[in-house]
Design an enzyme around this catalytic site. Structure first.
Site, PDB file in Angstrom:
ATOM      1  N   HIS A 122       0.821  -1.228   0.000  1.00  0.00           N
ATOM      2  CA  HIS A 122       0.000   0.000   0.000  1.00  0.00           C
ATOM      3  C   HIS A 122       0.848   1.269   0.000  1.00  0.00           C
ATOM      4  CE1 HIS A 122      -3.435  -2.526   0.481  1.00  0.00           C
ATOM      5  NE2 HIS A 122      -3.115  -2.915   1.699  1.00  0.00           N
ATOM      6  N   ASP A 159      -2.262 -11.124  -1.834  1.00  0.00           N
ATOM      7  CA  ASP A 159      -2.785 -10.599  -0.568  1.00  0.00           C
ATOM      8  C   ASP A 159      -4.254 -10.225  -0.803  1.00  0.00           C
ATOM      9  OD1 ASP A 159      -1.490  -9.044   2.103  1.00  0.00           O
ATOM     10  OD2 ASP A 159      -3.320  -8.125   1.324  1.00  0.00           O
ATOM     11  N   HIS A 161      -5.838  -7.714   0.002  1.00  0.00           N
ATOM     12  CA  HIS A 161      -6.029  -6.278  -0.277  1.00  0.00           C
ATOM     13  C   HIS A 161      -5.361  -5.919  -1.605  1.00  0.00           C
ATOM     14  CE1 HIS A 161      -6.142  -6.820   4.155  1.00  0.00           C
ATOM     15  NE2 HIS A 161      -7.227  -6.076   4.012  1.00  0.00           N
ATOM     16  N   ASP A 236      -4.150 -13.353   4.215  1.00  0.00           N
ATOM     17  CA  ASP A 236      -5.421 -12.749   4.638  1.00  0.00           C
ATOM     18  C   ASP A 236      -6.646 -13.118   3.791  1.00  0.00           C
ATOM     19  OD1 ASP A 236      -4.247 -11.084   2.746  1.00  0.00           O
ATOM     20  OD2 ASP A 236      -4.102  -9.334   4.059  1.00  0.00           O
TER      21      ASP A 236
HETATM   22 ZN   LIG Z   1      -3.517  -7.593   3.124  1.00  0.00          ZN
END
Ligand SMILES: [Zn+2]
Length: 302
Positions: A122, A159, A161, A236
């Site tokens: 991120h 991941d 996200h 995750d």
């Molecule tokens: Zn993540």
């Protein structure tokens, strides 16, 4: 077959308060478990130092890099990241980036190598966000490209996200293909498009997830012809994850990890893995979940 190169540093440990949403204690436990489970002897860990700021500045704005290094990050950015931005956090983030650079070099030499941290996807060019300070994979690509060791790269970011920071940093670099498969309703709400984004609905389980992955990965490798693949093996997407909205089982994650490494290695391409996200109050279960990537990778060392 040689031993799997694993990159680990005591400094991966992040000293946050116990109630913090980020499960920092997992890094120490993963290091212990790698030894306890016989995956690596402690003296065999490859131990990185902190990446020089000049490396970090190859992927991030110099102003932000200096703010992190001097513990003077503006409050707004520190809130976006989610930590108090201390000198210890700065050193830890530089070490994770140093670790991913080391992992990539080892992957080029041995076919596969794993970092027991990293995957801070991120963090974008101008600032960190979402528990990510420096984008270790982006830093590594810039450093290795500048050294002439690699040119074309494929990032496989699984991941849960979306890899918005990585997409931002490589938006104008056709040599780097950014692929992210994630939960569509998971953070970040405003996604920065990469070269291929697959946003999955809540509750997607093993079968649909693996079908979607198998549908694209061989084609991406064939078309992009990377010199090196980076694999963000975040756990995750697991059904017990506190933040992820997908519903993969332990077996689903195992099959995923094995499939990615096998497909990349069968194409003759080296692969560097980074740990990625995983969130649980049960540090033991979470740390064991992260061991899966090391177990999968060790069968593919050349
Ligand atoms: Zn993540």
């Amino acid at each position: 077959m040689g031993q799997l190169p694993i990159v680990f540093a005591r400094r991966y440990d992040l000293d946050l308060d116990h109630n913090h949403r980020f499960p920092a204690a997992k890094f120490r436990r993963i290091g212990e478990l790698l030894v306890e489970e016989g995956i690596c002897n402690e003296p065999d860990f490859h131990r990185p130092g902190p990446a020089p700021l000049s490396w970090i500045a190859a992927a991030h704005d110099r102003t932000y890099v200096d703010q992190v290094a001097t513990a003077s990050v503006p409050d707004k950015i520190a809130r976006d990241i989610g930590y108090r931005m201390t000198e210890a956090v700065a050193l830890r983030s530089r070490t994770a980036s140093g670790g991913t650079v080391m992992t990539a070099r080892l992957a080029l030499e041995h076919g596969v190598a794993c970092n027991a941290a990293g995957g801070s996807h991120h963090a974008r060019r101008t600032q960190g966000a979402g528990f990510c300070v420096f984008n270790d994979v982006a830093v590594t690509i810039k450093v290795l490209q500048a050294e002439g060791l690699i040119e074309r790269v494929l990032i496989v970011d699984l991941d849960v996200h979306q890899g918005d920071g990585t997409a931002d940093i490589f938006a104008d670099d056709p040599a780097v293909f950014t692929f992210s498969m994630h939960g569509e309703r998971n953070y970040p709400t405003q996604k920065i498009p990469g070269d291929l984004d697959i946003g999955l609905p809540d509750g997607t389980g093993d079968d649909a997830y693996l079908t979607a992955l198998k549908d694209v990965l061989p084609r991406l490798i064939h078309r992009h012809r990377p010199d090196l693949v980076f694999y963000n093996a975040g756990v995750d997407p697991h059904r017990d994850d506190r933040l992820g909205l997908l519903a993969l089982s332990d077996d689903g994650l195992d099959i995923r990890n094995r499939y990615v490494i096998e497909t990349v290695r069968n194409a003759g391409v080296p692969i560097a893995t980074v740990l990625g996200g995983g969130y649980s109050d049960n540090i033991e279960a979470l740390s064991r979940r992260h061991l899966g990537i090391f177990r999968a990778a060790r069968d593919f060392v050349s």
